[in-house]
Design an enzyme around this catalytic site. Structure first.
Site, short mmCIF file in Angstrom:
data_model
loop_
_atom_site.label_atom_id
_atom_site.label_comp_id
_atom_site.label_asym_id
_atom_site.label_seq_id
_atom_site.Cartn_x
_atom_site.Cartn_y
_atom_site.Cartn_z
N SER A 34 0.83 -1.21 0.00
CA SER A 34 0.00 0.00 0.00
C SER A 34 0.86 1.26 0.00
CB SER A 34 -0.95 0.02 1.21
OG SER A 34 -1.90 -1.01 1.10
N ALA A 74 -11.24 2.83 -1.11
CA ALA A 74 -11.04 1.91 0.00
C ALA A 74 -12.10 0.82 -0.09
CB ALA A 74 -11.15 2.65 1.33
N THR A 75 -11.67 -0.42 -0.19
CA THR A 75 -12.61 -1.52 -0.40
C THR A 75 -12.92 -2.32 0.85
OG1 THR A 75 -10.87 -3.05 -1.03
CG2 THR A 75 -11.88 -1.77 -2.82
N HIS A 106 -3.82 3.47 7.49
CA HIS A 106 -3.88 3.81 6.06
C HIS A 106 -4.43 5.22 5.87
CE1 HIS A 106 -3.15 0.00 3.69
NE2 HIS A 106 -3.06 -0.41 4.93
N ARG A 164 -2.02 8.14 6.58
CA ARG A 164 -0.94 8.36 5.61
C ARG A 164 -1.39 9.14 4.38
NH1 ARG A 164 0.38 2.56 6.00
NH2 ARG A 164 -0.47 2.37 3.92
N GLU A 221 -15.34 5.08 -0.18
CA GLU A 221 -15.40 3.79 0.51
C GLU A 221 -16.43 2.92 -0.18
OE1 GLU A 221 -15.81 4.26 4.71
OE2 GLU A 221 -14.02 5.51 4.83
N ASP A 238 -7.41 0.18 -3.14
CA ASP A 238 -6.74 -0.58 -2.09
C ASP A 238 -7.81 -1.33 -1.30
OD1 ASP A 238 -4.90 -1.66 -0.37
OD2 ASP A 238 -4.15 0.24 0.37
#
Length: 170
Positions: A14, A32-33, A50, A53, A62, A83
């Site tokens: 990632s 975002a999964t 995550h 960052r 999402e 991701d």
């Protein structure tokens, strides 16, 4: 440009994908999964790491349903960072993914796409039917995405290997 970033748990995949996206200089839509179960403190902490960052100027989408990923890929004009495919697979009942729809959405994009996925083929053979199904579905999906990707990177222990094209039988 389609970049597939593969790696195992805690490999750094990632971070590598985020670095590629950040160095592009373009707007980034982070997809975002993962569906976070509030009772799973460890997973929630990983997701928070995550989130912390990500640059504040990135937009975040999402996925709440399996169809959200293809929709964002089709609609977004900015670089999309996904991701990850492994958690996207788990959004599907019985892990019955529509790889053709995903691949069409990725291939139709004009903007860059960076996709993170778990490389599960290096792990212990799963002892359960569900585990084997997950490994099979994600392994095949990774191969299909790699076939349309311009670059495929494998991240191991924070180190990046660029993978060559598919093996061709002579």
């Amino acid at each position: 440009m389609i970049v597939l970033v593969l790696g195992g748990t805690r490999s750094g995949k990632s971070r590598v994908a985020e670095s590629i996206a950040d160095s592009s200089g373009s707007a980034v839509a982070y997809v975002a999964t993962a569906a976070v179960d509030p009772s799973d403190a460890d997973h929630a902490a990983r997701v928070e790491a995550h989130k912390s960052r990500r640059p504040h100027h990135w937009s975040t989408v999402e996925c709440e349903t399996p169809d959200d990923l293809s929709r964002v890929l089709k609609e977004s004009d900015s670089l999309v960072l996904v991701d990850s495919l492994g958690t996207w697979v788990t959004l599907h009942p019985d892990m019955d993914v529509d790889a053709d729809d995903l691949l069409a959405a990725v291939a139709s994009r004009d903007a860059p796409t960076v996709i993170v996925s778990e490389e599960v083929g290096l792990a212990v053979h799963p002892p359960s039917e569900l585990g084997r199904r997950y490994v099979d579905v994600l392994g095949m999906l990774n191969q299909q995405v790699a076939a349309v990707a311009d670059r495929v990177l494998l991240v191991v222990a924070g180190r990046v290997l660029e993978l060559s094209g598919p093996y061709e039988v002579a």
